[in-house]
Design an enzyme around this catalytic site. Sequence first.
Site, PDB file in Angstrom:
ATOM      1  N   PHE A 112      26.283 -43.570 -50.685  1.00  0.00           N
ATOM      2  CA  PHE A 112      26.248 -44.315 -51.958  1.00  0.00           C
ATOM      3  C   PHE A 112      27.596 -44.999 -52.240  1.00  0.00           C
ATOM      4  CE2 PHE A 112      27.233 -43.388 -56.603  1.00  0.00           C
ATOM      5  CZ  PHE A 112      26.692 -44.564 -57.094  1.00  0.00           C
ATOM      6  N   ARG A 169      26.549 -21.846 -56.517  1.00  0.00           N
ATOM      7  CA  ARG A 169      26.786 -23.219 -56.984  1.00  0.00           C
ATOM      8  C   ARG A 169      28.244 -23.639 -56.699  1.00  0.00           C
ATOM      9  NH1 ARG A 169      25.599 -27.464 -60.684  1.00  0.00           N
ATOM     10  NH2 ARG A 169      27.470 -28.710 -60.816  1.00  0.00           N
ATOM     11  N   TYR A 221      30.633 -25.410 -53.254  1.00  0.00           N
ATOM     12  CA  TYR A 221      31.091 -26.800 -53.063  1.00  0.00           C
ATOM     13  C   TYR A 221      32.456 -27.014 -53.709  1.00  0.00           C
ATOM     14  CZ  TYR A 221      30.956 -31.858 -54.378  1.00  0.00           C
ATOM     15  OH  TYR A 221      31.227 -33.179 -54.620  1.00  0.00           O
ATOM     16  N   LYS A 265      35.986 -27.865 -51.855  1.00  0.00           N
ATOM     17  CA  LYS A 265      36.726 -29.092 -52.207  1.00  0.00           C
ATOM     18  C   LYS A 265      38.131 -28.726 -52.686  1.00  0.00           C
ATOM     19  CE  LYS A 265      33.888 -32.875 -52.197  1.00  0.00           C
ATOM     20  NZ  LYS A 265      33.960 -33.903 -51.155  1.00  0.00           N
ATOM     21  N   ASN A 322      30.922 -38.218 -61.931  1.00  0.00           N
ATOM     22  CA  ASN A 322      29.553 -38.749 -62.021  1.00  0.00           C
ATOM     23  C   ASN A 322      29.481 -40.278 -61.978  1.00  0.00           C
ATOM     24  OD1 ASN A 322      29.536 -35.874 -63.258  1.00  0.00           O
ATOM     25  ND2 ASN A 322      27.396 -36.272 -62.760  1.00  0.00           N
ATOM     26  N   TRP A 323      29.788 -40.820 -60.808  1.00  0.00           N
ATOM     27  CA  TRP A 323      29.634 -42.257 -60.559  1.00  0.00           C
ATOM     28  C   TRP A 323      28.147 -42.496 -60.324  1.00  0.00           C
ATOM     29  CZ3 TRP A 323      33.974 -43.848 -56.520  1.00  0.00           C
ATOM     30  CH2 TRP A 323      35.213 -43.383 -56.980  1.00  0.00           C
ATOM     31  N   ARG A 374      20.550 -36.113 -56.947  1.00  0.00           N
ATOM     32  CA  ARG A 374      21.295 -35.936 -58.195  1.00  0.00           C
ATOM     33  C   ARG A 374      20.505 -36.527 -59.370  1.00  0.00           C
ATOM     34  NH1 ARG A 374      26.899 -37.671 -55.392  1.00  0.00           N
ATOM     35  NH2 ARG A 374      25.383 -38.777 -54.112  1.00  0.00           N
ATOM     36  N   TYR A 389      22.351 -20.684 -59.043  1.00  0.00           N
ATOM     37  CA  TYR A 389      22.799 -21.937 -59.668  1.00  0.00           C
ATOM     38  C   TYR A 389      23.631 -21.593 -60.906  1.00  0.00           C
ATOM     39  CZ  TYR A 389      22.729 -26.541 -61.871  1.00  0.00           C
ATOM     40  OH  TYR A 389      23.101 -27.736 -62.431  1.00  0.00           O
TER      41      TYR A 389
HETATM   42  N1  LIG Z   1      28.888 -39.923 -56.487  1.00  0.00           N
HETATM   43  C1  LIG Z   1      29.616 -39.167 -57.273  1.00  0.00           C
HETATM   44  O1  LIG Z   1      29.551 -39.260 -58.484  1.00  0.00           O
HETATM   45  C2  LIG Z   1      30.580 -38.171 -56.706  1.00  0.00           C
HETATM   46  C3  LIG Z   1      31.107 -37.226 -57.601  1.00  0.00           C
HETATM   47  C4  LIG Z   1      32.012 -36.304 -57.125  1.00  0.00           C
HETATM   48  C5  LIG Z   1      32.422 -36.331 -55.814  1.00  0.00           C
HETATM   49  N2  LIG Z   1      31.915 -37.260 -54.968  1.00  0.00           N
HETATM   50  C6  LIG Z   1      32.392 -37.224 -53.581  1.00  0.00           C
HETATM   51  O2  LIG Z   1      32.444 -38.548 -53.053  1.00  0.00           O
HETATM   52  C7  LIG Z   1      32.050 -38.542 -51.672  1.00  0.00           C
HETATM   53  C8  LIG Z   1      30.922 -39.538 -51.437  1.00  0.00           C
HETATM   54  O3  LIG Z   1      29.860 -39.238 -52.299  1.00  0.00           O
HETATM   55  P1  LIG Z   1      28.499 -40.092 -52.343  1.00  0.00           P
HETATM   56  O4  LIG Z   1      27.999 -39.960 -53.715  1.00  0.00           O
HETATM   57  O5  LIG Z   1      28.713 -41.413 -51.755  1.00  0.00           O
HETATM   58  O6  LIG Z   1      27.587 -39.195 -51.395  1.00  0.00           O
HETATM   59  P2  LIG Z   1      26.571 -39.627 -50.226  1.00  0.00           P
HETATM   60  O7  LIG Z   1      25.840 -38.393 -49.824  1.00  0.00           O
HETATM   61  O8  LIG Z   1      25.779 -40.794 -50.654  1.00  0.00           O
HETATM   62  O9  LIG Z   1      27.543 -40.082 -49.059  1.00  0.00           O
HETATM   63  C9  LIG Z   1      28.126 -39.193 -48.120  1.00  0.00           C
HETATM   64  C10 LIG Z   1      27.957 -39.820 -46.743  1.00  0.00           C
HETATM   65  O10 LIG Z   1      28.648 -38.993 -45.800  1.00  0.00           O
HETATM   66  C11 LIG Z   1      27.861 -38.943 -44.620  1.00  0.00           C
HETATM   67  N3  LIG Z   1      28.207 -37.731 -43.870  1.00  0.00           N
HETATM   68  C12 LIG Z   1      28.089 -36.452 -44.308  1.00  0.00           C
HETATM   69  N4  LIG Z   1      28.461 -35.604 -43.332  1.00  0.00           N
HETATM   70  C13 LIG Z   1      28.806 -36.363 -42.259  1.00  0.00           C
HETATM   71  C14 LIG Z   1      29.249 -36.064 -40.953  1.00  0.00           C
HETATM   72  N5  LIG Z   1      29.403 -34.789 -40.543  1.00  0.00           N
HETATM   73  N6  LIG Z   1      29.523 -37.086 -40.107  1.00  0.00           N
HETATM   74  C15 LIG Z   1      29.362 -38.375 -40.506  1.00  0.00           C
HETATM   75  N7  LIG Z   1      28.927 -38.719 -41.731  1.00  0.00           N
HETATM   76  C16 LIG Z   1      28.651 -37.726 -42.605  1.00  0.00           C
HETATM   77  C17 LIG Z   1      26.422 -38.912 -45.112  1.00  0.00           C
HETATM   78  O11 LIG Z   1      25.514 -39.326 -44.100  1.00  0.00           O
HETATM   79  C18 LIG Z   1      26.488 -39.877 -46.291  1.00  0.00           C
HETATM   80  O12 LIG Z   1      26.137 -41.185 -45.894  1.00  0.00           O
HETATM   81  C19 LIG Z   1      31.705 -37.091 -51.339  1.00  0.00           C
HETATM   82  O13 LIG Z   1      32.819 -36.491 -50.739  1.00  0.00           O
HETATM   83  C20 LIG Z   1      31.439 -36.450 -52.686  1.00  0.00           C
HETATM   84  O14 LIG Z   1      31.727 -35.079 -52.687  1.00  0.00           O
HETATM   85  C21 LIG Z   1      30.981 -38.164 -55.382  1.00  0.00           C
HETATM   86  O1  LIG Z   2      16.068 -33.407 -62.758  1.00  0.00           O
HETATM   87  C1  LIG Z   2      17.184 -32.991 -63.158  1.00  0.00           C
HETATM   88  C2  LIG Z   2      18.361 -33.042 -62.369  1.00  0.00           C
HETATM   89  C3  LIG Z   2      19.565 -32.576 -62.874  1.00  0.00           C
HETATM   90  N1  LIG Z   2      19.620 -32.062 -64.135  1.00  0.00           N
HETATM   91  C4  LIG Z   2      20.925 -31.604 -64.712  1.00  0.00           C
HETATM   92  O2  LIG Z   2      21.745 -32.761 -64.835  1.00  0.00           O
HETATM   93  C5  LIG Z   2      23.136 -32.424 -64.696  1.00  0.00           C
HETATM   94  C6  LIG Z   2      23.777 -33.333 -63.669  1.00  0.00           C
HETATM   95  O3  LIG Z   2      23.218 -33.088 -62.412  1.00  0.00           O
HETATM   96  P1  LIG Z   2      23.632 -33.873 -61.055  1.00  0.00           P
HETATM   97  O4  LIG Z   2      23.874 -35.296 -61.286  1.00  0.00           O
HETATM   98  O5  LIG Z   2      22.599 -33.554 -60.057  1.00  0.00           O
HETATM   99  O6  LIG Z   2      24.977 -33.193 -60.589  1.00  0.00           O
HETATM  100  P2  LIG Z   2      26.264 -32.543 -61.275  1.00  0.00           P
HETATM  101  O7  LIG Z   2      26.845 -33.450 -62.283  1.00  0.00           O
HETATM  102  O8  LIG Z   2      25.917 -31.189 -61.784  1.00  0.00           O
HETATM  103  O9  LIG Z   2      27.183 -32.364 -60.007  1.00  0.00           O
HETATM  104  C7  LIG Z   2      27.681 -33.489 -59.304  1.00  0.00           C
HETATM  105  O10 LIG Z   2      28.855 -33.926 -59.972  1.00  0.00           O
HETATM  106  C8  LIG Z   2      29.684 -34.568 -59.073  1.00  0.00           C
HETATM  107  C9  LIG Z   2      29.286 -34.096 -57.681  1.00  0.00           C
HETATM  108  O11 LIG Z   2      30.448 -33.482 -57.146  1.00  0.00           O
HETATM  109  C10 LIG Z   2      28.903 -35.136 -56.689  1.00  0.00           C
HETATM  110  O12 LIG Z   2      28.011 -36.026 -57.238  1.00  0.00           O
HETATM  111  C11 LIG Z   2      28.077 -33.207 -57.898  1.00  0.00           C
HETATM  112  O13 LIG Z   2      28.409 -31.885 -57.665  1.00  0.00           O
HETATM  113  C12 LIG Z   2      23.159 -30.937 -64.363  1.00  0.00           C
HETATM  114  O14 LIG Z   2      23.387 -30.234 -65.555  1.00  0.00           O
HETATM  115  C13 LIG Z   2      21.752 -30.639 -63.862  1.00  0.00           C
HETATM  116  O15 LIG Z   2      21.379 -29.303 -64.112  1.00  0.00           O
HETATM  117  C14 LIG Z   2      18.464 -32.011 -64.924  1.00  0.00           C
HETATM  118  O16 LIG Z   2      18.491 -31.543 -66.086  1.00  0.00           O
HETATM  119  N2  LIG Z   2      17.295 -32.471 -64.401  1.00  0.00           N
END
Ligand SMILES: NC(=O)c1ccc[n+]([C@@H]2O[C@H](COP(=O)([O-])OP(=O)(O)OC[C@H]3O[C@@H](n4cnc5c(N)ncnc54)[C@H](O)[C@@H]3O)[C@@H](O)[C@H]2O)c1
Ligand SMILES: O=c1ccn([C@@H]2O[C@H](COP(=O)(O)OP(=O)(O)O[C@H]3OC[C@](O)(CO)[C@H]3O)[C@@H](O)[C@H]2O)c(=O)[nH]1
Length: 389
Positions: free
Chosen positions: A28, A182, A185, A189, A214-215, A235, A335
Amino acid sequence: MSSSSARVDLDGNPINPLTICMIGAGGFIGSHLCEKLMTETQHTVLAVDVYNDKIKHLLEPDSLPWAGRIQFHRLNIKNDSRLEGLIKCSDLTVNLAAICTPADYNTRPLDTIYSNFIDALPVVKYCSENNKRLIHFSTCEVYGKTIGSFLPQDSPLRQDPAYYLLTEDTSPCIFGSIEKQRWSYACAKQLIERLIYAEGAENGLEFTIVRPFNWIGPRMDFIPGIDGPSEGVPRVLACFSNNLLRREPLKLVDGGESQRTFVYIKDAIEAVHLMIENPARANGHIFNVGNPNNEVTVRQLAEMMTKVYSKVSGEDSIETPTIDVSSKEFYGEGYDDSDKRIPDMTIINKQLGWDPKTSLWDLLESTLTYQHRTYAEAVKQSIAKPLAN
Ligand SMILES: NC(=O)c1ccc[n+]([C@@H]2O[C@H](COP(=O)([O-])OP(=O)(O)OC[C@H]3O[C@@H](n4cnc5c(N)ncnc54)[C@H](O)[C@@H]3O)[C@@H](O)[C@H]2O)c1
Ligand SMILES: O=c1ccn([C@@H]2O[C@H](COP(=O)(O)OP(=O)(O)O[C@H]3OC[C@](O)(CO)[C@H]3O)[C@@H](O)[C@H]2O)c(=O)[nH]1
C-alpha cells in the site's frame, strides 16, 4: 509536475537524483511512494517485493515517461542473496516490508515477529556495513496504550494531553502481558527500532525511523474474496469498505470505542518525500507521521464511512448499519487494543515543516469513490454467482 534539475531541498541545496532500494514497494505505502517518486522526481527506484500488482501501472508499458527509472525485483528478503547487492548499489534503502495486519499478530505471532524483527536484521546490517542511509518503517503501535488509559474513568487527568499525546522522545511504550499476543508486532518493531538506533550510536548508521499513525487511502490491503482471501481480515478501512460494498453491517469490535487518528496516504507520502530529500534534517530522527485533527472512535469512523459511501455510490444505507462483535470472536484469543493514538507533530514540523492537510471526510470521499469504482461490479458479480449455480 515535471521533474527538473533545478529542484532544491529545504535548505536551498540542489537535489541530486538518487537510487533508492525500496523493500516492500509492492504494498500500500510502497505503491504510493513509487508513484510520487516517478511522477515528481528524477530518482530511480529498485522496487523489491514478492508481489507487484499494486505497482503494475508504473512498470509497464515501456513508453511510460519514467521507464528505466523503476525496476521490479521479485524477491523474498528472508532468503535471497541478491538483497545485499541491491542495497550496495543504492544511495538509500527504504524498508517497508512487514506483516502489519492486526488479525495476524495474535494468530501468527511467530511469522509476525520474524517478519518485523528477524527479516529486517540483514537490511540494517547491509546498510550499516556499506555506509548506506536507511529509512525504516516502524509503527505508532510501539507506543501501545496511553498512560491515561490506566487512570480511573472519571479522572480529570484523562483530559490532560500529557496523559495521552504520543511523543517520539518522551512517551513510554506500554504493552499488555505476554499472552496478549497482539503486542508481538509492536514489540518486534520496538526492538528493531532499538537496534537501528544502536547501529547509529555505535557504528554511525545514518537512519530515519517513521512511525505511521493509520495512513489510509486507495490500494490499502484487499477486499476479501475479490483480490484477497475470502476468510482474510484486512485493516479497518478495507473491512468496512468490504461491508459497505456487500451491503452488510459494519462490525464494531468491542463496541468500536477505540480511538484512532487517520491521515490521508497522499499527505503522509509528502512527509516521506521530505525525509528522502532532506537527509541533514531527517537523519537520526524518529518521526510520528499522522493527522491529530482527524481523531474519531471506530464507531464514528463507521458512521462517517456509511454516510460517505451512500453519497459516492448513490445507494441508501442499510437498516442496521453496524453490529457489535467481541474481539475474541473477530480476532481470536490474545487480541488487545490501543485505546487512543494522537501523534505529537512537534518534531516533524520543526525538522521538515510538514503538516497534514486533508480532513477525514475529504479523504474518505476520495478513497470510497476509488473503492466503489474499483470493486462494486466485481462484488455484485461474486454475490450473484452462487445464486446462478
Ligand atoms: N499503513 C499504515 O497505516 C501503517 C501504520 C503503521 C506502520 N506501517 C508500516 O509501514 C510498512 C508498510 O505498510 P503497508 O501499509 O504498506 O503494508 P503492506 O502490507 O501493504 O506492504 C508491505 C509489503 O511488504 C511486502 N513484504 C512483506 N514481507 C516481505 C518479504 N519477506 N520480502 C519481500 N517483500 C515483503 C509485502 O508483500 C507487501 O507488499 C510496514 O512496515 C508497516 O508495519 C504502516
Ligand atoms: O471490521 C473491523 C476492523 C477493525 N476494527 C477496529 O478498528 C480499529 C483499527 O483497526 P486496524 O485498522 O485494523 O488496525 P490498528 O489501528 O489497530 O493497527 C494498525 O495500526 C497501524 C499498524 O501498525 C499498521 O497498519 C496496525 O497495527 C481497531 O480498534 C479494531 O479493533 C473494527 O472495529 N472492525
